[in-house]
Design an enzyme around this catalytic site. Structure first.
Site, PDB file in Angstrom:
ATOM      1  CG  HIS A 210      -1.995   1.027   1.117  1.00 55.08           C
ATOM      2  ND1 HIS A 210      -1.783   2.343   1.465  1.00 55.08           N
ATOM      3  CD2 HIS A 210      -3.273   0.958   0.669  1.00 55.08           C
ATOM      4  CE1 HIS A 210      -2.899   3.036   1.242  1.00 55.08           C
ATOM      5  NE2 HIS A 210      -3.812   2.206   0.766  1.00 55.08           N
TER       6      HIS A 210
ATOM      7  CD  GLU B 123      -5.666   0.847  -2.898  1.00 57.30           C
ATOM      8  OE1 GLU B 123      -6.745   0.392  -2.553  1.00 57.30           O
ATOM      9  OE2 GLU B 123      -4.893   1.462  -2.125  1.00 57.30           O
TER      10      GLU B 123
END
Ligand code: PGA
Length: 263
Positions: A96, A167
């Site tokens: 992430h 993302e």
């Protein structure tokens, strides 16, 4: 054949164990009728045991937000893949942008985590995305470069244990907006193509970045979008349930089989 879409949330660094239990007890009845999509929740490490207690035997999977690349040893404060397996985790999130930002993680390190997680039988939710807004072709090259660096050495059967979460870092968090749907679709199709070209029989690509009740339905019908990964909006179980149901008939089936889920 239509693919089942996957909708999940990471709680990031939110919720004590009591709050985690309350959340899951509120969520379960709200999604009991949803048969056409798969759901997952990624609590902080401290609440994984609560997820196991509340979700075992339900259709909702759980997992962790990070993992160490070693199986055990002198790594103060870290958590290993066997520990996650022991807590019933199906998934682990890796790469992430907040881990890149806060912990300086880079592709070679992320690649090691992916290898360890797969080796232990976990499915990996691998986050990739461009760091700042840029034209779609540039973003596509950047994302494929990350995939090459992280997954380049993996066998086809390993790739089937990876869900890529596209993302874009600039679309994540307070004040941000989701990426445009055509941009999202173009990147997803390129990622699916990349995975398919390396022998994956089941490329799965979900989108994350400011997904909310207003944007989810539109995103879910885009070609190449196999699901959603939700942050802030899903901190409310009611909102997460609404997002999970987007475009789904009261029967629990999607309103119309969309191109996006056709394989
Ligand atoms: P957000 O987070 O929905 O709060 O933008 C998304 C993510 O980090 O996956």
């Amino acid at each position: 054949m239509t693919r089942r879409q996957l909708v999940g949330t990471s709680w990031k660094m939110n919720f004590t164990t009591g709050e985690a239990r309350q959340y899951l007890r509120a969520l379960l009845p709200l999604v009991r009728d949803l048969h056409s999509r798969d759901l997952f929740v990624l609590p902080p490490f401290t609440s994984l045991w609560v997820a196991r207690e509340e979700l075992a035997g339900t259709a909702i999977a759980w997992g962790a937000q990070d993992v160490h690349e070693s199986l055990s040893g002198a790594h103060t404060g870290d958590i290993s893949a066997p520990m996650l397996v022991d807590l019933g985790c199906r998934y682990v999130e890796v790469g992430h942008s907040e881990r890149r930002r806060d912990h300086g993680e880079r592709d070679p390190h992320i690649a090691l985590k992916v290898a360890t997680a797969i080796g232990c039988g976990l499915e990996v939710i691998l986050c990739v995305g461009e760091s700042c807004p840029m034209p779609t072709p540039m973003a596509r090259s950047m994302v494929l470069r990350h995939l090459g660096a992280i997954l380049g050495g993996r066998k086809p059967q390993d790739l089937d244990r990876v869900v890529v979460a596209y993302e874009p870092a600039w679309a994540i968090g307070a004040g941000a907006r989701p990426a445009a749907v055509d941009h999202v679709s173009a990147i997803h199709l390129a990622v699916r193509n990349w995975l398919g070209g390396r022998g994956s029989s089941d490329p799965r690509v979900i989108y994350g970045g400011s997904v909310g009740p207003e944007s989810c339905a539109d995103l879910l019908v885009q070609p190449g979008v196999d699901g959603l990964f939700v942050g802030r909006a899903a901190l409310d179980p009611g909102e997460f349930a609404r997002i999970a149901h987007a475009g789904v008939e009261p029967t629990g089936q999607p309103a119309a089989a969309s191109q996006s889920v056709a394989t």
